[in-house]
Design a protein around this motif. Structure first.
Motif, PDB file in Angstrom:
ATOM      1  N   ILE A   1       0.860  -1.188   0.000  1.00  0.00           N
ATOM      2  CA  ILE A   1       0.000   0.000   0.000  1.00  0.00           C
ATOM      3  C   ILE A   1       0.892   1.232   0.000  1.00  0.00           C
ATOM      4  CG2 ILE A   1      -1.831   1.247   1.191  1.00  0.00           C
ATOM      5  CD1 ILE A   1      -2.661  -1.412   2.472  1.00  0.00           C
ATOM      6  N   GLY A   2       0.797   2.012  -1.084  1.00  0.00           N
ATOM      7  CA  GLY A   2       1.597   3.219  -1.206  1.00  0.00           C
ATOM      8  C   GLY A   2       0.942   4.406  -0.531  1.00  0.00           C
ATOM      9  N   GLY A   3       1.693   5.485  -0.424  1.00  0.00           N
ATOM     10  CA  GLY A   3       1.229   6.664   0.301  1.00  0.00           C
ATOM     11  C   GLY A   3       0.528   7.671  -0.572  1.00  0.00           C
ATOM     12  N   GLY A   4      -0.735   7.429  -0.864  1.00  0.00           N
ATOM     13  CA  GLY A   4      -1.550   8.370  -1.615  1.00  0.00           C
ATOM     14  C   GLY A   4      -2.966   8.350  -1.088  1.00  0.00           C
TER      15      GLY A   4
ATOM     16  N   THR B   1       2.233   4.787  -6.258  1.00  0.00           N
ATOM     17  CA  THR B   1       2.479   6.219  -6.392  1.00  0.00           C
ATOM     18  C   THR B   1       3.596   6.468  -7.399  1.00  0.00           C
ATOM     19  OG1 THR B   1       4.092   6.160  -4.598  1.00  0.00           O
ATOM     20  CG2 THR B   1       1.788   6.593  -3.997  1.00  0.00           C
ATOM     21  N   ALA B   2       3.754   7.733  -7.787  1.00  0.00           N
ATOM     22  CA  ALA B   2       4.844   8.095  -8.689  1.00  0.00           C
ATOM     23  C   ALA B   2       6.187   7.724  -8.068  1.00  0.00           C
ATOM     24  CB  ALA B   2       4.784   9.591  -8.995  1.00  0.00           C
ATOM     25  N   ASP B   3       6.315   7.900  -6.759  1.00  0.00           N
ATOM     26  CA  ASP B   3       7.558   7.567  -6.069  1.00  0.00           C
ATOM     27  C   ASP B   3       7.839   6.071  -6.130  1.00  0.00           C
ATOM     28  OD1 ASP B   3       9.764   8.253  -4.070  1.00  0.00           O
ATOM     29  OD2 ASP B   3       8.616   6.775  -2.941  1.00  0.00           O
ATOM     30  N   LEU B   4       6.833   5.248  -5.862  1.00  0.00           N
ATOM     31  CA  LEU B   4       7.027   3.803  -5.909  1.00  0.00           C
ATOM     32  C   LEU B   4       7.353   3.334  -7.328  1.00  0.00           C
ATOM     33  CD1 LEU B   4       4.363   2.196  -3.531  1.00  0.00           C
ATOM     34  CD2 LEU B   4       6.810   1.733  -3.562  1.00  0.00           C
ATOM     35  N   MET B   5       6.665   3.885  -8.313  1.00  0.00           N
ATOM     36  CA  MET B   5       6.955   3.512  -9.706  1.00  0.00           C
ATOM     37  C   MET B   5       8.378   3.895 -10.085  1.00  0.00           C
ATOM     38  SD  MET B   5       3.355   4.450 -11.625  1.00  0.00           S
ATOM     39  CE  MET B   5       4.039   4.141 -13.259  1.00  0.00           C
ATOM     40  N   GLY B   6       8.822   5.056  -9.612  1.00  0.00           N
ATOM     41  CA  GLY B   6      10.190   5.484  -9.893  1.00  0.00           C
ATOM     42  C   GLY B   6      11.214   4.562  -9.262  1.00  0.00           C
ATOM     43  N   LYS B   7      10.955   4.140  -8.034  1.00  0.00           N
ATOM     44  CA  LYS B   7      11.870   3.204  -7.364  1.00  0.00           C
ATOM     45  C   LYS B   7      11.913   1.878  -8.103  1.00  0.00           C
ATOM     46  CE  LYS B   7      11.565   4.936  -2.606  1.00  0.00           C
ATOM     47  NZ  LYS B   7      11.093   4.613  -1.226  1.00  0.00           N
TER      48      LYS B   7
ATOM     49  N   LYS C   1       7.987 -13.436  -8.128  1.00  0.00           N
ATOM     50  CA  LYS C   1       6.598 -13.606  -8.544  1.00  0.00           C
ATOM     51  C   LYS C   1       6.162 -12.455  -9.441  1.00  0.00           C
ATOM     52  CE  LYS C   1       5.953 -17.358  -6.112  1.00  0.00           C
ATOM     53  NZ  LYS C   1       7.125 -17.399  -5.234  1.00  0.00           N
ATOM     54  N   ARG C   2       5.023 -12.619 -10.085  1.00  0.00           N
ATOM     55  CA  ARG C   2       4.484 -11.549 -10.932  1.00  0.00           C
ATOM     56  C   ARG C   2       4.051 -10.378 -10.055  1.00  0.00           C
ATOM     57  NH1 ARG C   2       0.683 -13.339 -15.785  1.00  0.00           N
ATOM     58  NH2 ARG C   2       1.851 -11.670 -16.775  1.00  0.00           N
ATOM     59  N   VAL C   3       4.156  -9.188 -10.631  1.00  0.00           N
ATOM     60  CA  VAL C   3       3.813  -7.956  -9.912  1.00  0.00           C
ATOM     61  C   VAL C   3       2.758  -7.204 -10.712  1.00  0.00           C
ATOM     62  CG1 VAL C   3       4.668  -5.766  -9.001  1.00  0.00           C
ATOM     63  CG2 VAL C   3       6.121  -7.818  -8.898  1.00  0.00           C
ATOM     64  N   LEU C   4       1.707  -6.776 -10.014  1.00  0.00           N
ATOM     65  CA  LEU C   4       0.625  -5.988 -10.609  1.00  0.00           C
ATOM     66  C   LEU C   4       0.568  -4.653  -9.891  1.00  0.00           C
ATOM     67  CD1 LEU C   4      -2.110  -5.651 -12.253  1.00  0.00           C
ATOM     68  CD2 LEU C   4      -3.220  -6.683 -10.258  1.00  0.00           C
ATOM     69  N   ILE C   5       0.587  -3.558 -10.635  1.00  0.00           N
ATOM     70  CA  ILE C   5       0.501  -2.237 -10.004  1.00  0.00           C
ATOM     71  C   ILE C   5      -0.773  -1.522 -10.448  1.00  0.00           C
ATOM     72  CG2 ILE C   5       3.018  -2.044  -9.864  1.00  0.00           C
ATOM     73  CD1 ILE C   5       2.890   0.025 -12.146  1.00  0.00           C
ATOM     74  N   ALA C   6      -1.315  -0.712  -9.529  1.00  0.00           N
ATOM     75  CA  ALA C   6      -2.478   0.134  -9.813  1.00  0.00           C
ATOM     76  C   ALA C   6      -2.055   1.581  -9.569  1.00  0.00           C
ATOM     77  CB  ALA C   6      -3.654  -0.250  -8.922  1.00  0.00           C
ATOM     78  N   PRO C   7      -1.560   2.272 -10.603  1.00  0.00           N
ATOM     79  CA  PRO C   7      -1.053   3.638 -10.410  1.00  0.00           C
ATOM     80  C   PRO C   7      -2.144   4.588  -9.932  1.00  0.00           C
ATOM     81  CG  PRO C   7      -0.331   2.742 -12.512  1.00  0.00           C
ATOM     82  CD  PRO C   7      -1.386   1.809 -11.980  1.00  0.00           C
ATOM     83  N   ALA C   8      -1.728   5.572  -9.140  1.00  0.00           N
ATOM     84  CA  ALA C   8      -2.643   6.611  -8.664  1.00  0.00           C
ATOM     85  C   ALA C   8      -1.823   7.846  -8.323  1.00  0.00           C
ATOM     86  CB  ALA C   8      -3.420   6.136  -7.443  1.00  0.00           C
TER      87      ALA C   8
ATOM     88  N   THR D   1       7.368   9.978 -15.377  1.00  0.00           N
ATOM     89  CA  THR D   1       6.414   8.908 -15.116  1.00  0.00           C
ATOM     90  C   THR D   1       6.167   8.081 -16.360  1.00  0.00           C
ATOM     91  OG1 THR D   1       5.334  10.307 -13.456  1.00  0.00           O
ATOM     92  CG2 THR D   1       4.112   8.387 -14.209  1.00  0.00           C
ATOM     93  N   ARG D   2       6.098   8.736 -17.515  1.00  0.00           N
ATOM     94  CA  ARG D   2       5.886   7.996 -18.767  1.00  0.00           C
ATOM     95  C   ARG D   2       7.071   7.074 -19.033  1.00  0.00           C
ATOM     96  NH1 ARG D   2       1.157   8.176 -18.353  1.00  0.00           N
ATOM     97  NH2 ARG D   2       0.895   7.386 -20.470  1.00  0.00           N
ATOM     98  N   ARG D   3       8.282   7.568 -18.778  1.00  0.00           N
ATOM     99  CA  ARG D   3       9.463   6.718 -18.964  1.00  0.00           C
ATOM    100  C   ARG D   3       9.447   5.538 -17.999  1.00  0.00           C
ATOM    101  NH1 ARG D   3      12.173  11.720 -19.085  1.00  0.00           N
ATOM    102  NH2 ARG D   3      12.947  11.372 -16.977  1.00  0.00           N
ATOM    103  N   ASN D   4       9.102   5.823 -16.748  1.00  0.00           N
ATOM    104  CA  ASN D   4       9.064   4.753 -15.747  1.00  0.00           C
ATOM    105  C   ASN D   4       8.020   3.705 -16.102  1.00  0.00           C
ATOM    106  OD1 ASN D   4      11.086   5.994 -14.254  1.00  0.00           O
ATOM    107  ND2 ASN D   4       9.650   7.088 -12.936  1.00  0.00           N
ATOM    108  N   LEU D   5       6.855   4.160 -16.558  1.00  0.00           N
ATOM    109  CA  LEU D   5       5.796   3.219 -16.939  1.00  0.00           C
ATOM    110  C   LEU D   5       6.263   2.335 -18.089  1.00  0.00           C
ATOM    111  CD1 LEU D   5       2.837   2.263 -16.667  1.00  0.00           C
ATOM    112  CD2 LEU D   5       2.232   4.016 -18.352  1.00  0.00           C
ATOM    113  N   ALA D   6       6.887   2.933 -19.092  1.00  0.00           N
ATOM    114  CA  ALA D   6       7.369   2.150 -20.231  1.00  0.00           C
ATOM    115  C   ALA D   6       8.406   1.122 -19.781  1.00  0.00           C
ATOM    116  CB  ALA D   6       7.964   3.084 -21.286  1.00  0.00           C
ATOM    117  N   THR D   7       9.274   1.519 -18.854  1.00  0.00           N
ATOM    118  CA  THR D   7      10.278   0.589 -18.331  1.00  0.00           C
ATOM    119  C   THR D   7       9.622  -0.571 -17.600  1.00  0.00           C
ATOM    120  OG1 THR D   7      11.949   2.321 -18.118  1.00  0.00           O
ATOM    121  CG2 THR D   7      12.244   0.358 -16.758  1.00  0.00           C
ATOM    122  N   LEU D   8       8.655  -0.263 -16.752  1.00  0.00           N
ATOM    123  CA  LEU D   8       7.986  -1.302 -15.967  1.00  0.00           C
ATOM    124  C   LEU D   8       7.229  -2.271 -16.873  1.00  0.00           C
ATOM    125  CD1 LEU D   8       6.696   0.867 -12.986  1.00  0.00           C
ATOM    126  CD2 LEU D   8       8.618  -0.731 -12.985  1.00  0.00           C
TER     127      LEU D   8
END
Length: 398
Positions: free
Chosen positions: A11-14, A90-96, A115-122, A133-140
């Motif tokens: 659970i991220g901080g948002g 969060t943007a911070d978690l996606m960046g990490k 294991k597989r990882v599923l993220i729900a950005p917010a 964020t767009r770069r991070n999303l493309a990387t992920l």
């Protein structure tokens, strides 16, 4: 559908963290066990006590917990789960995650998991649209991270746009799909993708600007919903997804033969940008300039119409046939006419005129043409467009 499945929920901080409590409840209703991990920022929005009470499990918070780490707690956490879910991401978690950082419990677990990882950005819409964020999303996405959402809507900050975390039922659907208990389990879906290359001679060919990214994303999304996917792909710029049957081809004629070889199927999605014509008098050797200034004469022949031929099959026609229409003007009108002319069930139309950045880009903006009319979707990543289309296909086949 999730009986005996173990979900590690980070659970991220948002502000969307409040939805994670309902997510815990819904996952447990379906038989899953949920182990919460709270980031320090998440504790400003939900309490460890509330997450623990709903999950019926201990909440993990501290990377340097002496008791847990004496037993290599972060490693055990990352390996014991069937799926790791990050909601909100969060943007911070996606960046990490994109940068491979591991300086707290959540990011360390994400680095250590197999294991597989599923993220729900917010996040705020400006943060979502930020180039970083767009770069991070493309990387992920390139790393195989599954993504659900975000949706458009009103923000807590008062702005409106993309960035709202996907609703809890959407995340539950994505969890079920990631664990192979999705709605397309037992279904066979054919997907074509990429351009075709029509030879002029052994060196040169006729093609178009399709990268194959959208077709590849659709094949992966259908796979994630449990389908057995036959993936017929031309020479695309992106690699084919894992876990599907890959049939590589070069020309339209080869693609038509490959399509026929994998039928029957429950559904067929023709995302490939097939060349309409081929060179009938292609040379067997490289064509050379002779210094006279004369130009070669190319004779063209029409390629097989794969979409129309499958749509009009009398026996063995897929229950659902989906075509694509890449247009540069009057998109809805041309796509509607194409659907009627080809005889397919749906057309996914997009505007690929110069300036849109869609042809060969990371995003898409489509209009879905069905017997009920036209439905315009917002501009989304190609992965999210694929996920939404796959869910609609699952509904249609149900």
């Amino acid at each position: 559908m999730l009986t005996d499945k173990r979900i590690l929920l980070i659970i991220g901080g948002g502000i969307a963290a409040f939805k994670s409590l309902d997510l815990i409840r819904r996952l447990r209703e379906r038989g899953a066990s949920v182990v919460p991990v709270l980031t320090p920022a998440a504790e400003h929005f939900v309490t460890p006590l509330s997450a623990s009470a709903l999950a019926g499990e201990k909440v993990y918070r501290d990377l340097f917990d002496l008791t847990d780490e004496a037993e290599m707690g972060h490693i055990e956490l990352s390996r014991a789960a069937d799926l790791v879910v990050v909601a909100p991401a969060t943007a911070d978690l996606m960046g990490k995650m994109a940068g491979g950082l591991a300086n707290d419990l959540a990011s360390t677990v994400l680095m250590a998991t197999d294991k597989r990882v599923l993220i729900a950005p917010a996040m705020n819409l400006r943060m979502w649209e930020h180039p970083a964020t767009r770069r991070n999303l493309a990387t992920l996405e390139g790393d195989g991270i599954l993504v659900v959402g975000p949706n458009e809507g009103n923000m807590a900050c008062g702005e409106f746009g993309p960035g709202r975390m996907a609703e809890v039922p959407e995340i539950v659907e994505a969890v079920e799909a990631a664990l192979g208990t999705g709605p397309l389990k037992g279904r066979h879906v054919l997907v074509t993708s990429g351009p075709t290359h029509e030879p002029i001679d052994p060196v040169r060919y006729i093609a178009n600007r399709s990268s194959g990214a959208q077709g590849t994303a659709i094949a992966a999304a259908l796979r994630d919903l449990g389908a057995r996917v036959s993936f017929v792909t031309g020479p695309a710029d992106v690699p084919p997804p894992a876990g599907v049957e890959v049939i590589p081809v070069q020309t339209a004629q080869e693609m038509a033969e490959a399509v026929n070889s994998v039928l029957p199927a429950d559904a067929a999605v023709f995302a490939a940008a097939v060349a309409d014509w081929r060179v009938a008098n292609a040379a067997g050797q490289k064509m050379k300039k002779d210094g006279s200034g004369s130009l070669p004469t190319l004779e063209f022949a029409e390629n097989p119409d794969i979409l129309a031929s499958v749509s009009q099959l009398q026996a063995g026609r897929p229950k659902l046939v989906v075509g694509f229409a890449a247009e540069t003007h009057d998109v809805e009108r041309h796509a509607t006419e194409k659907r009627a002319r080809k005889g397919c069930d749906w057309i996914v139309a997009n505007d690929v005129s110069p300036g849109t950045g869609i042809m060969g880009g990371a995003e898409n903006a489509v209009t879905l043409i069905t017997a009920n009319g036209a439905e315009t979707w917002p501009r989304l990543t190609k992965h999210e467009t694929a996920r939404r289309l796959a869910l609609r296909i699952a509904e249609a086949l149900d």
